[in-house]
Write an enzyme that holds these catalytic residues in place. Structure first.
Site, PDB file in Angstrom:
ATOM      1  N   THR A 157     -61.674  20.955   9.614  1.00 13.66           N
ATOM      2  CA  THR A 157     -63.029  20.893   9.087  1.00 13.66           C
ATOM      3  C   THR A 157     -63.665  19.623   9.643  1.00 13.66           C
ATOM      4  OG1 THR A 157     -64.382  21.139   7.102  1.00 13.66           O
ATOM      5  CG2 THR A 157     -62.420  19.727   6.910  1.00 13.66           C
ATOM      6  N   LYS A 170     -55.337  22.104  -5.736  1.00 16.79           N
ATOM      7  CA  LYS A 170     -55.929  20.809  -6.132  1.00 16.79           C
ATOM      8  C   LYS A 170     -56.772  20.945  -7.400  1.00 16.79           C
ATOM      9  CE  LYS A 170     -57.915  20.618  -2.107  1.00 16.79           C
ATOM     10  NZ  LYS A 170     -57.310  21.806  -1.456  1.00 16.79           N
ATOM     11  N   ASP A 185     -56.190  24.689  -0.214  1.00 16.47           N
ATOM     12  CA  ASP A 185     -55.808  25.709  -1.195  1.00 16.47           C
ATOM     13  C   ASP A 185     -54.429  25.472  -1.806  1.00 16.47           C
ATOM     14  OD1 ASP A 185     -58.223  26.954  -0.633  1.00 16.47           O
ATOM     15  OD2 ASP A 185     -57.329  28.214   0.922  1.00 16.47           O
ATOM     16  N   ASP A 235     -43.418  29.601  -8.773  1.00 15.03           N
ATOM     17  CA  ASP A 235     -43.144  30.954  -9.291  1.00 15.03           C
ATOM     18  C   ASP A 235     -43.219  32.032  -8.215  1.00 15.03           C
ATOM     19  OD1 ASP A 235     -45.947  29.990  -9.557  1.00 15.03           O
ATOM     20  OD2 ASP A 235     -46.347  32.121  -9.963  1.00 15.03           O
ATOM     21  N   GLN A 282     -60.227  20.526   0.961  1.00 14.54           N
ATOM     22  CA  GLN A 282     -59.474  20.890   2.169  1.00 14.54           C
ATOM     23  C   GLN A 282     -58.077  20.250   2.108  1.00 14.54           C
ATOM     24  OE1 GLN A 282     -63.107  19.848   2.808  1.00 14.54           O
ATOM     25  NE2 GLN A 282     -63.272  21.947   2.194  1.00 14.54           N
ATOM     26  N   ARG A 334     -77.005  10.637  13.318  1.00 13.41           N
ATOM     27  CA  ARG A 334     -78.056   9.838  12.665  1.00 13.41           C
ATOM     28  C   ARG A 334     -79.402  10.555  12.629  1.00 13.41           C
ATOM     29  NH1 ARG A 334     -76.706   4.772  16.301  1.00 13.41           N
ATOM     30  NH2 ARG A 334     -76.662   6.523  17.713  1.00 13.41           N
ATOM     31  N   ARG A 351     -60.946  35.856   2.380  1.00 13.45           N
ATOM     32  CA  ARG A 351     -60.141  36.135   3.577  1.00 13.45           C
ATOM     33  C   ARG A 351     -58.651  36.037   3.265  1.00 13.45           C
ATOM     34  NH1 ARG A 351     -62.128  31.991   8.036  1.00 13.45           N
ATOM     35  NH2 ARG A 351     -62.194  30.638   6.218  1.00 13.45           N
ATOM     36  N   GLY A 383     -63.044  25.805  -2.416  1.00 11.68           N
ATOM     37  CA  GLY A 383     -62.991  26.725  -3.554  1.00 11.68           C
ATOM     38  C   GLY A 383     -61.821  26.290  -4.403  1.00 11.68           C
ATOM     39  N   HIS A 384     -62.116  25.662  -5.532  1.00 11.84           N
ATOM     40  CA  HIS A 384     -61.062  25.113  -6.388  1.00 11.84           C
ATOM     41  C   HIS A 384     -60.988  25.935  -7.674  1.00 11.84           C
ATOM     42  CE1 HIS A 384     -61.494  20.944  -4.253  1.00 11.84           C
ATOM     43  NE2 HIS A 384     -61.153  21.917  -3.440  1.00 11.84           N
TER      44      HIS A 384
HETATM   45  P1  GDP Z   1     -57.483  24.419  -4.136  1.00 12.99           P
HETATM   46  O1  GDP Z   1     -58.540  24.752  -3.157  1.00 12.99           O
HETATM   47  O2  GDP Z   1     -56.474  23.450  -3.615  1.00 12.99           O
HETATM   48  O3  GDP Z   1     -58.031  23.988  -5.481  1.00 12.99           O
HETATM   49  O4  GDP Z   1     -56.676  25.782  -4.406  1.00 12.99           O
HETATM   50  P2  GDP Z   1     -57.320  27.254  -4.608  1.00 12.99           P
HETATM   51  O5  GDP Z   1     -57.869  27.335  -5.980  1.00 12.99           O
HETATM   52  O6  GDP Z   1     -58.203  27.607  -3.479  1.00 12.99           O
HETATM   53  O7  GDP Z   1     -56.033  28.143  -4.428  1.00 12.99           O
HETATM   54  C1  GDP Z   1     -54.947  28.064  -5.267  1.00 12.99           C
HETATM   55  C2  GDP Z   1     -54.739  29.453  -5.889  1.00 12.99           C
HETATM   56  O8  GDP Z   1     -53.459  29.506  -6.491  1.00 12.99           O
HETATM   57  C3  GDP Z   1     -55.708  29.758  -7.014  1.00 12.99           C
HETATM   58  O9  GDP Z   1     -55.932  31.144  -7.056  1.00 12.99           O
HETATM   59  C4  GDP Z   1     -54.976  29.290  -8.250  1.00 12.99           C
HETATM   60  O10 GDP Z   1     -55.395  29.954  -9.439  1.00 12.99           O
HETATM   61  C5  GDP Z   1     -53.571  29.676  -7.899  1.00 12.99           C
HETATM   62  N1  GDP Z   1     -52.512  28.814  -8.450  1.00 12.99           N
HETATM   63  C6  GDP Z   1     -52.515  27.465  -8.622  1.00 12.99           C
HETATM   64  N2  GDP Z   1     -51.303  27.050  -9.051  1.00 12.99           N
HETATM   65  C7  GDP Z   1     -50.530  28.149  -9.137  1.00 12.99           C
HETATM   66  C8  GDP Z   1     -49.161  28.360  -9.471  1.00 12.99           C
HETATM   67  O11 GDP Z   1     -48.416  27.458  -9.784  1.00 12.99           O
HETATM   68  N3  GDP Z   1     -48.708  29.643  -9.408  1.00 12.99           N
HETATM   69  C9  GDP Z   1     -49.494  30.690  -9.051  1.00 12.99           C
HETATM   70  N4  GDP Z   1     -48.955  31.906  -9.018  1.00 12.99           N
HETATM   71  N5  GDP Z   1     -50.785  30.518  -8.724  1.00 12.99           N
HETATM   72  C10 GDP Z   1     -51.293  29.278  -8.745  1.00 12.99           C
HETATM   73  P1  IMO Z   2     -60.182  23.848  -0.356  1.00 11.84           P
HETATM   74  O1  IMO Z   2     -60.883  22.603  -0.830  1.00 11.84           O
HETATM   75  C1  IMO Z   2     -58.680  26.152   3.038  1.00 11.84           C
HETATM   76  C2  IMO Z   2     -60.929  25.847   6.790  1.00 11.84           C
HETATM   77  C3  IMO Z   2     -61.662  27.080   7.279  1.00 11.84           C
HETATM   78  C4  IMO Z   2     -61.573  26.853   8.780  1.00 11.84           C
HETATM   79  C5  IMO Z   2     -61.733  25.343   8.917  1.00 11.84           C
HETATM   80  C6  IMO Z   2     -63.135  24.880   9.234  1.00 11.84           C
HETATM   81  O2  IMO Z   2     -60.459  25.033  -1.197  1.00 11.84           O
HETATM   82  O3  IMO Z   2     -58.740  23.581  -0.118  1.00 11.84           O
HETATM   83  P2  IMO Z   2     -65.379  24.730   7.805  1.00 11.84           P
HETATM   84  O4  IMO Z   2     -66.196  25.804   7.152  1.00 11.84           O
HETATM   85  O5  IMO Z   2     -64.907  23.677   6.865  1.00 11.84           O
HETATM   86  O6  IMO Z   2     -66.057  24.155   9.005  1.00 11.84           O
HETATM   87  O7  IMO Z   2     -64.079  25.499   8.372  1.00 11.84           O
HETATM   88  O8  IMO Z   2     -61.342  24.805   7.651  1.00 11.84           O
HETATM   89  N1  IMO Z   2     -61.266  25.427   5.410  1.00 11.84           N
HETATM   90  C7  IMO Z   2     -60.450  25.583   4.354  1.00 11.84           C
HETATM   91  N2  IMO Z   2     -59.251  26.197   4.251  1.00 11.84           N
HETATM   92  N3  IMO Z   2     -59.209  25.532   1.977  1.00 11.84           N
HETATM   93  C8  IMO Z   2     -60.398  24.903   2.059  1.00 11.84           C
HETATM   94  O9  IMO Z   2     -60.917  24.174   1.040  1.00 11.84           O
HETATM   95  C9  IMO Z   2     -61.088  24.926   3.286  1.00 11.84           C
HETATM   96  N4  IMO Z   2     -62.274  24.430   3.717  1.00 11.84           N
HETATM   97  C10 IMO Z   2     -62.354  24.725   5.014  1.00 11.84           C
HETATM   98  O10 IMO Z   2     -61.012  28.255   6.890  1.00 11.84           O
HETATM   99  O11 IMO Z   2     -60.289  27.177   9.244  1.00 11.84           O
HETATM  100 MG    MG Z   3     -59.383  26.419  -2.232  1.00 12.01          MG
END
Ligand code: GDP
Ligand code: IMO
Ligand code: MG
Length: 438
Positions: free
Chosen positions: A242, A19, A16, A336, A227, A146, A306, A43-44
Site C-alpha cells: 500500500t 487488528k 487482516d 481455531d 494494513q 506537495r 475478495r 476493514g477492521h
Molecule cells: P483486521 O483488518 O486486521 O482488523 O482483520 P479483518 O477484520 O479484516 O479480518 C479478520 C477476520 O477474522 C474478521 O472476519 C474477524 O471477525 C475474524 N477473526 C478475528 N479473530 C478471529 C479468530 O480468532 N478466529 C476466527 N475464526 N476468526 C477471527
Molecule cells: P487491513 O487494515 C489486507 C492491499 C490490497 C492491495 C495492496 C494495495 O484491513 O488489514 P491499496 O488499495 O491500499 O492501494 O492496495 O494492499 N491492502 C490490504 N490487504 N488488509 C488491508 O487492510 C489492506 N489494505 C490494502 O489488497 O494488495
Molecule cells: Mg481487514
C-alpha cells in the site's frame, strides 16, 4: 502527572490479522484510539455479542462510548466514505459526537484519485497491484508531491474551489492522455465536497495537540495500525504494497506523538498466513489445503469481499516484522481455524541457492528464488473456540505457541480463538504489562 501509557497495534503479515478485534480488547482500559495510516482500504472487524461492525476509517475505540477516537494526520480521508461510515454507526446506536476527531492535517481523497488508480490498474502492460480501488495510492502521491488537499483546506470553501478546479484541469488532461477516461466535472465535485465539508467540520481538530495533551494528562493511547508490515511502503513486498507507513514508525509520524512516547509494540499474526491482492507470498497454498483454510477461516476481504490467498505461518517474515516494528508482544489470532489439522507445517527458514538466509528480499522477483524450509508441528485436533485460559488449551496448541515465541523472540500475550470479543485468551503477564485489568 505521569504521562499515559501507549501501545501500537501493528499487523505483522499482509493485513487482516485481526487488528480490529485486538484493539477492541485493549480498549477495556485504553482511553484513546488513534489511526495513523491508510484510509478506507482498511476493514477492521469487531464482533460484540454476535453483533458485527466493520470499521474502515473510524478507529475501534468508537465501540466503547467512554473512549476517544482519533483519525490522525497520516490517514488519507475520503469525506464521503467517512460520512457514510458515521451514518451507519449512528444508525446502529453508536455514539460518534464529541468522541471522534479527524486531524486537520490528514489528506483528502477526491474522485480523481480513484479515476487515476483505476486507469493505472487497468492499463495494459502495467504492474497490477490488485488495489482496493479507493484512491489511496494517488492520494498519497499528491501528498508527497506537495499538491494534496488537507482536511483544513477542505473546510476553506474558496481554497477548495480553486484546488478542485486546478486539480481537475490537470488530472483530466493526464487521465485522457494516459487512460482515455472521461473528464470529471469540477463544478459538480466542488458542490458535493463543499457540502460534505460542512458535515465533516465538527469532527476536525489539531489532533497532534489533542493526543499530546491527553498523554500529558495521563490518558492511555492505543495506535491502531492498518494494513500490515509486508504492505508497508518501505519495508513491504514493494511494489505490491500500500502507499503508507503501516509499520510502527508510522504511529509517530502519522499522529504527531513523538517516538520517545511509544512504550510497547504489539504485533498481530494469524496462526497461519493470508494476503489479498497481487505479490509475493512464499508459503502460499494453491491447493485444496489452501481452499480448506480459506473456507474454515472465512478468508474473504471485509471490504472488497475478495477471496484471500492462504498459506502456512512464515517465521522468517515474522522475525522480520519483529525487527522492523520492535515487537515485544505477539497476538496470535485464528488459532481455531487450525483445530482440525493433525499436522501443521510452519516455515522456519528461507533458503536461496541452497544457502540459509535470514534476509528478506528487497525485490519482488527475489521471492521467486526462495525455498521455504518447513518444520511440521503436531496438530491438536480439539476445538479451541470456547477455551478462555492458556492452561486449558490442548498441549499441542500450547507447544505451537511456544514454538512461535522461541523462533521470534517475542512473547505471545494474547490468543484469539474466535471472532467474538469474548473468544480471547489473555496471558496474565500481558494483562499486567498493559494494565488491562483495571
Ligand atoms: P483486521 O483488518 O486486521 O482488523 O482483520 P479483518 O477484520 O479484516 O479480518 C479478520 C477476520 O477474522 C474478521 O472476519 C474477524 O471477525 C475474524 N477473526 C478475528 N479473530 C478471529 C479468530 O480468532 N478466529 C476466527 N475464526 N476468526 C477471527
Ligand atoms: P487491513 O487494515 C489486507 C492491499 C490490497 C492491495 C495492496 C494495495 O484491513 O488489514 P491499496 O488499495 O491500499 O492501494 O492496495 O494492499 N491492502 C490490504 N490487504 N488488509 C488491508 O487492510 C489492506 N489494505 C490494502 O489488497 O494488495
Ligand atoms: Mg481487514
Amino acid at each position: 502527572m505521569k504521562r499515559g501509557r501507549t501501545a501500537v497495534i501493528v499487523g505483522a503479515q499482509w493485513g487482516d490479522e485481526g487488528k480490529g478485534k485486538v484493539v477492541d480488547v485493549l480498549t477495556r482500559t485504553f482511553e484513546v484510539v488513534a489511526r495513523y495510516a491508510g484510509g478506507h482500504n482498511a476493514g477492521h472487524t469487531v464482533i460484540i455479542n454476535g453483533k458485527k461492525f466493520i470499521l474502515q476509517l473510524v478507529p475501534g475505540g468508537i465501540l466503547r462510548p467512554e473512549c476517544t477516537s482519533v483519525i490522525g494526520n497520516g490517514v488519507v480521508l475520503d469525506p464521503l466514505a467517512f460520512l457514510k461510515e458515521v451514518a451507519s454507526l449512528r444508525a446502529g446506536g453508536v455514539k460518534v459526537d464529541g468522541n471522534l476527531f479527524i486531524s486537520n492535517r490528514a489528506q483528502v481523497i477526491l474522485p480523481y484519485h480513484r479515476m487515476m488508480e483505476l486507469g493505472s490498474e487497468n492499463a495494459p502492460g502495467g504492474v497490477k497491484i490488485g488495489t482496493t480501488s479507493r484512491g489511496i495510492g494517488p492520494s498519497y502521491e499528491d501528498k508527497m508531491g506537495r499538491r494534496g488537499l488537507r482536511v483544513a483546506d477542505l473546510l476553506d470553501e474558496k481554497l477548495l474551489r480553486t484546488h478542485i478546479e486546478n486539480a481537475c484541469r490537470e488530472k483530466n488532461l493526464i487521465g485522457h492522455a494516459l487512460f482515455n477516461v472521461d473528464p470529471l466535472d469540477a463544478d459538480k465535485m466542488f458542490r458535493e465536497y463543499a457540502g460534505a465539508a460542512r458535515e465533516v467540520a465538527p469532527f476536525v481538530r489539531d489532533t497532534a495537540l489533542l493526543l499530546n495533551q491527553a498523554l500529558a494528562e495521563g490518558k492511555s493511547i492505543v495506535f491502531e495500525g492498518a494494513q500490515g508490515t509486508m504492505l508497508d511502503i518501505d519495508h513491504g513486498t514493494y511494489p505490491f504494497v500500500t502507499s503508507s507507513s503501516a509499520t510502527s514508525g508510522g504511529a509517530s509520524t502519522g499522529t504527531g506523538i513523538p517516538p520517545t512516547s511509544i512504550d510497547t509494540v504489539i504485533g498481530i499474526t494469524k496462526a497461519y498466513c493470508t494476503r489479498v491482492g497481487g505479490g509475493p507470498f512464499p508459503t502460499e497454498l494453491t491447493d485444496a489445503q489452501g481452499e480448506d483454510i480459506r473456507k474454515r477461516g472465512n478468508e474473504f476481504g471485509a471490504v472488497t469481499g475478495r477471496p484471500r490467498r492462504t498459506g502456512w505461518l512464515d517465521l522468517p517474515l515474522l522475525r522480520y516484522a519483529g525487527m522492523i516494528n520492535g515487537i515485544s508482544w505477539l497476538v496470535v489470532t485464528k488459532l481455531d481455524v487450525l483445530d482440525h489439522l493433525t499436522e501443521i507445517p510452519v516455515c522456519v527458514e528461507y533458503k536461496v541457492d541452497d544457502q540459509a538466509t535470514g534476509e528478506v528480499p528487497a525485490q519482488a522477483c527475489g521471492y521467486e528464488k526462495i525455498e521455504c524450509i518447513y518444520h511440521k508441528m503436531p496438530g491438536w485436533t480439539t476445538p479451541t473456540s470456547n477455551v478462555r485460559t492458556l492452561e486449558a488449551l490442548p498441549k499441542a496448541a500450547r507447544e505451537y505457541l511456544a514454538f512461535i515465541e522461541k523462533e521470534t523472540g517475542a512473547r505471545v500475550g494474547m490468543i484469539s480463538t474466535g471472532p467474538d470479543r469474548e473468544q480471547t485468551i489473555l496471558v496474565p503477564e500481558f494483562v499486567r504489562a498493559l494494565e488491562l485489568s483495571h
